[in-house]
Enzyme design. Structure first.
Site, short mmCIF file in Angstrom:
data_model
loop_
_atom_site.label_atom_id
_atom_site.label_comp_id
_atom_site.label_asym_id
_atom_site.label_seq_id
_atom_site.Cartn_x
_atom_site.Cartn_y
_atom_site.Cartn_z
N THR A 7 0.53 -1.28 0.09
CA THR A 7 -0.13 -0.04 -0.04
C THR A 7 0.96 1.32 -0.03
O THR A 7 2.12 1.20 0.53
CB THR A 7 -0.87 -0.09 1.54
OG1 THR A 7 -1.83 1.40 1.13
CG2 THR A 7 -0.11 -0.08 2.62
N ASP A 8 0.40 2.58 -0.52
CA ASP A 8 0.70 3.77 -0.30
C ASP A 8 0.86 4.10 0.92
O ASP A 8 1.82 5.26 1.46
CB ASP A 8 -0.06 4.60 -0.88
CG ASP A 8 -1.45 4.76 -0.63
OD1 ASP A 8 -2.21 3.87 -0.56
OD2 ASP A 8 -2.00 5.71 -0.08
N TYR A 31 -1.66 1.05 10.39
CA TYR A 31 -1.61 0.14 9.14
C TYR A 31 -0.51 0.14 8.20
O TYR A 31 0.03 -0.55 7.96
CB TYR A 31 -3.06 0.62 8.28
CG TYR A 31 -3.43 0.07 7.15
CD1 TYR A 31 -3.43 -1.48 7.05
CD2 TYR A 31 -3.03 0.62 6.01
CE1 TYR A 31 -3.76 -1.88 5.85
CE2 TYR A 31 -3.42 0.20 4.67
CZ TYR A 31 -3.73 -1.25 4.64
OH TYR A 31 -3.57 -1.79 3.42
N LYS A 35 2.25 -2.74 7.43
CA LYS A 35 2.30 -2.94 5.98
C LYS A 35 3.76 -2.98 5.78
O LYS A 35 4.39 -3.81 5.02
CB LYS A 35 1.56 -2.25 5.32
CG LYS A 35 0.31 -2.43 5.26
CD LYS A 35 -0.23 -4.05 4.78
CE LYS A 35 -0.46 -4.13 3.20
NZ LYS A 35 -0.99 -5.34 2.86
#
Length: 198
Positions: A7-8, A31, A35
């Site tokens: 993810t970004d 989050y 990640k």
């Protein structure tokens, strides 16, 4: 060998140009930190891996921004949408196709890659384009007002990056994948989802 989706959110979100795969990680949410940790552990345990970072996903299945906006625009006369967070709306079909190209590649090129749709916008402009297509495809019968809000005016439980645009140059050069512009893919999504198949 493993292909992992990331993810970004691994970036800090304060950039002013598209993030490359080599930019330093600076996640500022739980989050994002988990990640980023997952990426590191995977590469340490299995160097022959591919990580594909993506962002701002929507698709035919499950809840997403497009479905939420259409629902709210049907129900309300006026809605507010954040206008100071930039990114690239991404139809899930397109990164899926890119992942297939990675998996079919005869010459494995392991490492980290980015894929989103092309161009950049903000959530407010994204909502306006959803409204335009909603009216065109007969999903909306009136023009709901869409007001532009700041992040401070729309607090959320999860901290969203202010800038989430990812560079796609590496995956294009390595695997020759196409990166459709986000408006083109949004229209293709509407066509695929709301046009009756014969």
């Amino acid at each position: 060998r493993v292909l992992h989706i990331s993810t970004d959110y691994v970036f800090g979100g304060m950039g002013e140009r598209p993030y490359t795969e080599d930019d330093p990680l600076a996640p500022n949410s739980v989050y994002g930190r988990t990640k980023a940790a997952g990426e590191g552990r995977l590469l340490a345990a299995c160097p022959e891996s591919v990580i594909v970072r993506t962002a701002w996903l929507y698709g035919k299945h499950g809840n997403n921004f497009v479905f939420t906006m259409l629902k709210l625009m049907k129900e309300k006369e006026r809605i507010g949408v954040v206008a100071d967070q930039k990114g690239s709306p991404t139809w899930a079909f397109d990164p899926s196709r890119a992942i297939v190209a990675v998996l079919r590649s005869k010459e494995p090129s392991y490492g980290i890659y980015h894929f989103t749709n092309g161009g950049e916008t903000n959530w407010h402009e994204f909502a306006l384009e959803i409204r335009r297509l909603g009216l065109e495809y007969g999903l909306l019968d009136r023009k709901c007002e869409v007001a532009a809000l700041t992040t401070e005016q729309y607090p959320s439980k999860a901290h969203r990056p202010a800038y989430s645009v990812l560079s796609k140059e590496k995956i294009k050069k390595t695997f020759g994948v196409e990166v459709p512009e986000w408006r083109r893919s949004l229209r293709a999504f509407f066509e695929d989802t709301y046009t009756e198949k014969k």
